[in-house]
Write a protein that holds these residues in place. Sequence first.
Motif, PDB file in Angstrom:
ATOM      1  N   LEU A  99       7.527   8.879 -20.088  1.00 14.62           N
ATOM      2  CA  LEU A  99       7.271   9.892 -21.126  1.00 14.62           C
ATOM      3  C   LEU A  99       8.170   9.571 -22.311  1.00 14.62           C
ATOM      4  O   LEU A  99       9.277  10.062 -22.434  1.00 14.62           O
ATOM      5  CB  LEU A  99       7.588  11.296 -20.585  1.00 14.62           C
ATOM      6  N   ARG A 118      20.836   9.722 -23.305  1.00 12.29           N
ATOM      7  CA  ARG A 118      20.384   8.334 -23.511  1.00 12.29           C
ATOM      8  C   ARG A 118      21.546   7.345 -23.393  1.00 12.29           C
ATOM      9  O   ARG A 118      21.409   6.290 -22.764  1.00 12.29           O
ATOM     10  CB  ARG A 118      19.665   8.199 -24.859  1.00 12.29           C
ATOM     11  N   ALA A 172       1.093   9.760 -17.547  1.00  8.82           N
ATOM     12  CA  ALA A 172       2.140   9.097 -16.750  1.00  8.82           C
ATOM     13  C   ALA A 172       1.778   9.034 -15.266  1.00  8.82           C
ATOM     14  O   ALA A 172       2.010   8.008 -14.613  1.00  8.82           O
ATOM     15  CB  ALA A 172       3.464   9.824 -16.934  1.00  8.82           C
ATOM     16  N   ALA A 205       6.638  18.897 -27.910  1.00  8.63           N
ATOM     17  CA  ALA A 205       5.930  18.121 -28.919  1.00  8.63           C
ATOM     18  C   ALA A 205       4.519  18.676 -29.080  1.00  8.63           C
ATOM     19  O   ALA A 205       3.871  19.033 -28.100  1.00  8.63           O
ATOM     20  CB  ALA A 205       5.869  16.662 -28.477  1.00  8.63           C
ATOM     21  N   PHE A 239       5.510  14.773 -11.754  1.00  9.60           N
ATOM     22  CA  PHE A 239       5.551  13.308 -11.854  1.00  9.60           C
ATOM     23  C   PHE A 239       6.213  12.661 -10.632  1.00  9.60           C
ATOM     24  O   PHE A 239       6.266  11.444 -10.516  1.00  9.60           O
ATOM     25  CB  PHE A 239       6.309  12.881 -13.117  1.00  9.60           C
ATOM     26  N   ASP A 294      -1.198   6.495 -21.751  1.00  2.37           N
ATOM     27  CA  ASP A 294      -1.806   6.938 -20.506  1.00  2.37           C
ATOM     28  C   ASP A 294      -1.156   8.238 -20.053  1.00  2.37           C
ATOM     29  O   ASP A 294      -0.060   8.583 -20.510  1.00  2.37           O
ATOM     30  CB  ASP A 294      -1.555   5.870 -19.423  1.00  2.37           C
ATOM     31  N   SER A 305       0.359  11.125 -25.655  1.00  2.00           N
ATOM     32  CA  SER A 305      -0.063  11.517 -27.004  1.00  2.00           C
ATOM     33  C   SER A 305      -0.347  10.288 -27.878  1.00  2.00           C
ATOM     34  O   SER A 305       0.444   9.342 -27.923  1.00  2.00           O
ATOM     35  CB  SER A 305       1.029  12.391 -27.628  1.00  2.00           C
ATOM     36  N   PRO A 322      10.717  14.519 -19.113  1.00  3.63           N
ATOM     37  CA  PRO A 322       9.702  15.422 -19.641  1.00  3.63           C
ATOM     38  C   PRO A 322      10.335  16.590 -20.378  1.00  3.63           C
ATOM     39  O   PRO A 322      11.547  16.786 -20.322  1.00  3.63           O
ATOM     40  CB  PRO A 322       9.017  15.937 -18.378  1.00  3.63           C
ATOM     41  N   TYR A 323       9.502  17.354 -21.043  1.00  6.27           N
ATOM     42  CA  TYR A 323       9.943  18.620 -21.586  1.00  6.27           C
ATOM     43  C   TYR A 323       9.689  19.639 -20.481  1.00  6.27           C
ATOM     44  O   TYR A 323       8.559  19.893 -20.126  1.00  6.27           O
ATOM     45  CB  TYR A 323       9.134  18.955 -22.839  1.00  6.27           C
TER      46      TYR A 323
HETATM   47  C1  LIG Z   1      10.831  15.271 -23.933  1.00  7.81           C
HETATM   48  S1  LIG Z   1       9.688  14.134 -24.598  1.00  7.81           S
HETATM   49  C2  LIG Z   1      10.397  12.562 -24.205  1.00  7.81           C
HETATM   50  C3  LIG Z   1      11.625  12.235 -24.993  1.00  7.81           C
HETATM   51  C4  LIG Z   1      12.100  10.818 -24.894  1.00  7.81           C
HETATM   52  N1  LIG Z   1      12.199  10.340 -23.517  1.00  7.81           N
HETATM   53  C5  LIG Z   1      13.425  10.646 -25.614  1.00  7.81           C
HETATM   54  O1  LIG Z   1      14.462  10.346 -24.972  1.00  7.81           O
HETATM   55  O2  LIG Z   1      13.468  10.829 -26.849  1.00  7.81           O
HETATM   56  C6  LIG Z   1       8.303  14.282 -23.538  1.00  7.81           C
HETATM   57  C7  LIG Z   1       7.104  13.442 -23.907  1.00  7.81           C
HETATM   58  O3  LIG Z   1       6.220  13.446 -22.784  1.00  7.81           O
HETATM   59  C8  LIG Z   1       4.885  13.337 -23.258  1.00  7.81           C
HETATM   60  N2  LIG Z   1       4.008  13.763 -22.155  1.00  7.81           N
HETATM   61  C9  LIG Z   1       3.758  15.016 -21.702  1.00  7.81           C
HETATM   62  N3  LIG Z   1       2.939  14.969 -20.627  1.00  7.81           N
HETATM   63  C10 LIG Z   1       2.701  13.658 -20.365  1.00  7.81           C
HETATM   64  C11 LIG Z   1       1.954  12.974 -19.372  1.00  7.81           C
HETATM   65  N4  LIG Z   1       1.289  13.622 -18.433  1.00  7.81           N
HETATM   66  N5  LIG Z   1       1.948  11.631 -19.410  1.00  7.81           N
HETATM   67  C12 LIG Z   1       2.614  10.947 -20.364  1.00  7.81           C
HETATM   68  N6  LIG Z   1       3.330  11.542 -21.341  1.00  7.81           N
HETATM   69  C13 LIG Z   1       3.382  12.885 -21.334  1.00  7.81           C
HETATM   70  C14 LIG Z   1       4.865  14.198 -24.500  1.00  7.81           C
HETATM   71  O4  LIG Z   1       3.812  13.764 -25.360  1.00  7.81           O
HETATM   72  C15 LIG Z   1       6.284  13.934 -25.076  1.00  7.81           C
HETATM   73  O5  LIG Z   1       6.218  12.935 -26.058  1.00  7.81           O
END
Ligand SMILES: C[S@@+](CC[C@H](N)C(=O)[O-])C[C@H]1O[C@@H](n2cnc3c(N)ncnc32)[C@H](O)[C@@H]1O
Length: 474
Positions: A70, A32, A123, A471, A150, A121, A96, A143-144
């Motif tokens: 995300l 970050r 993404a 998550a 994406f 939404d 979420s 993403p995780y």
């Molecule tokens: C690794 S976390 C993001 C961490 C954040 N960017 C940070 O720096 O703290 C991934 C997030 O992507 C969300 N997520 C997973 N699939 C998604 C999708 N198709 N569209 C939007 N969000 C999504 C999950 O709910 C999760 O909160």
Amino acid sequence: MEGSEVKEISEGMARIKTYGNVFYNPVQQFNRDLSVIVLNAFAKEYKPESQTPWEAGTKYDDGIIILEALSATGLRSIRYAKEVKGVKEIVANDISVKAVDDIKRNISANAVEDLVTASHDDATMLMYMCRKERRFDAIDLDPYGSPSIFLDSAVQTVKEGGLLLVTSTDMAVLAGNSPETCHSKYGAISLRTKACHEMALRILLQCIESHANRYGRYIVPLLSLSADFYIRVFVRVFTSAKICKQTLSKLSTVYHCTGCGSFVLEPLGVIKFNEKNQQIKYGLPTRSLGGSCQHCDHPHHVGGPIWNAPLHSPQFVEKLLAEVPQHLGTFKRIEGVLNVIKEELPDSPLYYTLEQLSGTLHVETPSMIMIRSAILNGGYKVSYTHMNKTSIKTNAPAKFIWDVMRIWQSKHPISKKRSVKSTPATTILGKSTDFEVSFEYNAEANPESKKLGLLRFPQNPLPNWGPGTRATAM
Ligand SMILES: C[S@@+](CC[C@H](N)C(=O)[O-])C[C@H]1O[C@@H](n2cnc3c(N)ncnc32)[C@H](O)[C@@H]1O
Ligand SMILES: [Zn+2]
């Protein structure tokens, strides 16, 4: 909210709370912090015509529009709002409901309502809906796991010359543990090589480029990093069907020897310049099939295609170094890593490691300074990469490197017990040495970043660090 555990997090200029099981990984602060400085430098470069001296935390109508696709807790978006100069708007999106609840609460707790909007939404859907009328100057994909699903929407939804900031955390897949999965996600075969972190970066860049090419677009990497358990790339996206034709020559197949680990890169395309009519001609390389490794006679694995053009923009890295704010939590690490990146050889993809060379021959490991001196004394270039503490990146041919090791071995003979017949070691040591090799100390073997005592290869940031758990608040 009732009964759920509240976590308070303070990072950079943001103070946030998370209530549910929303994703937050403190180890990614480096990611970050770095993204904050990259966005600052990008905004300046991208909007040079702006007359206003920008400040962070203020909304500018001629500033940049960022999508954090995300966002989880909203932490990253709130940091961008408070720490990036020249922002018009930031959309913090998550699929979420709990994450979006967190994002909304955190936006108002940090008083950044004028800059950050929460969005709930998928993404991909959000980006597809925005790809025509409402594109973004910068899109952050964090993403995780893999970002691959994406990419198709992101390369269409970023504006001309805009920035994609992309994280991948599925390092096992990218580093050769599952070449099949890597191929299905990234369209390239990963290999288990000592240079697997650089392979990973080059596979991700290749993947983004191939998505962009489908829409007549191409990428220009500004900075590509391997850190802890993830990789992160920062690329600009431009449109030109003509330049897309050059992609083939920016990609290579990798031949990796299963015996000694030597590698050969073969570009997928060649570009010739015709002096007479001053025109560029695109062609395919010709090659003779097969053949085992010329150093140890073992067969190759074939991987890729990988990105074979530069990983970073030297000018952009200089700009970053000139402006890293000292108050950033991971300042020392950013300063160290960017300085090593500045020293990386731009046109020598992949690298050897010291242990790989001595381990293959079962010989005592020479010092880094000695190997680097021998390469420089031979008239070649050498550098580290930020990805590995014992990396040797060089434009010397592999034959020269093995000559260096053969001469080293002749001065430090291999133990008889360990020399078994027909191993890569016996084959390599049985071959003749063509190059002259001198291990005499060469002053350039000690890089500036080391002389300055910078934090070049930081240790693991926290006990039990890792990508965290996915998550569960979806
Ligand atoms: C690794 S976390 C993001 C961490 C954040 N960017 C940070 O720096 O703290 C991934 C997030 O992507 C969300 N997520 C997973 N699939 C998604 C999708 N198709 N569209 C939007 N969000 C999504 C999950 O709910 C999760 O909160
Ligand atoms: Zn070999």
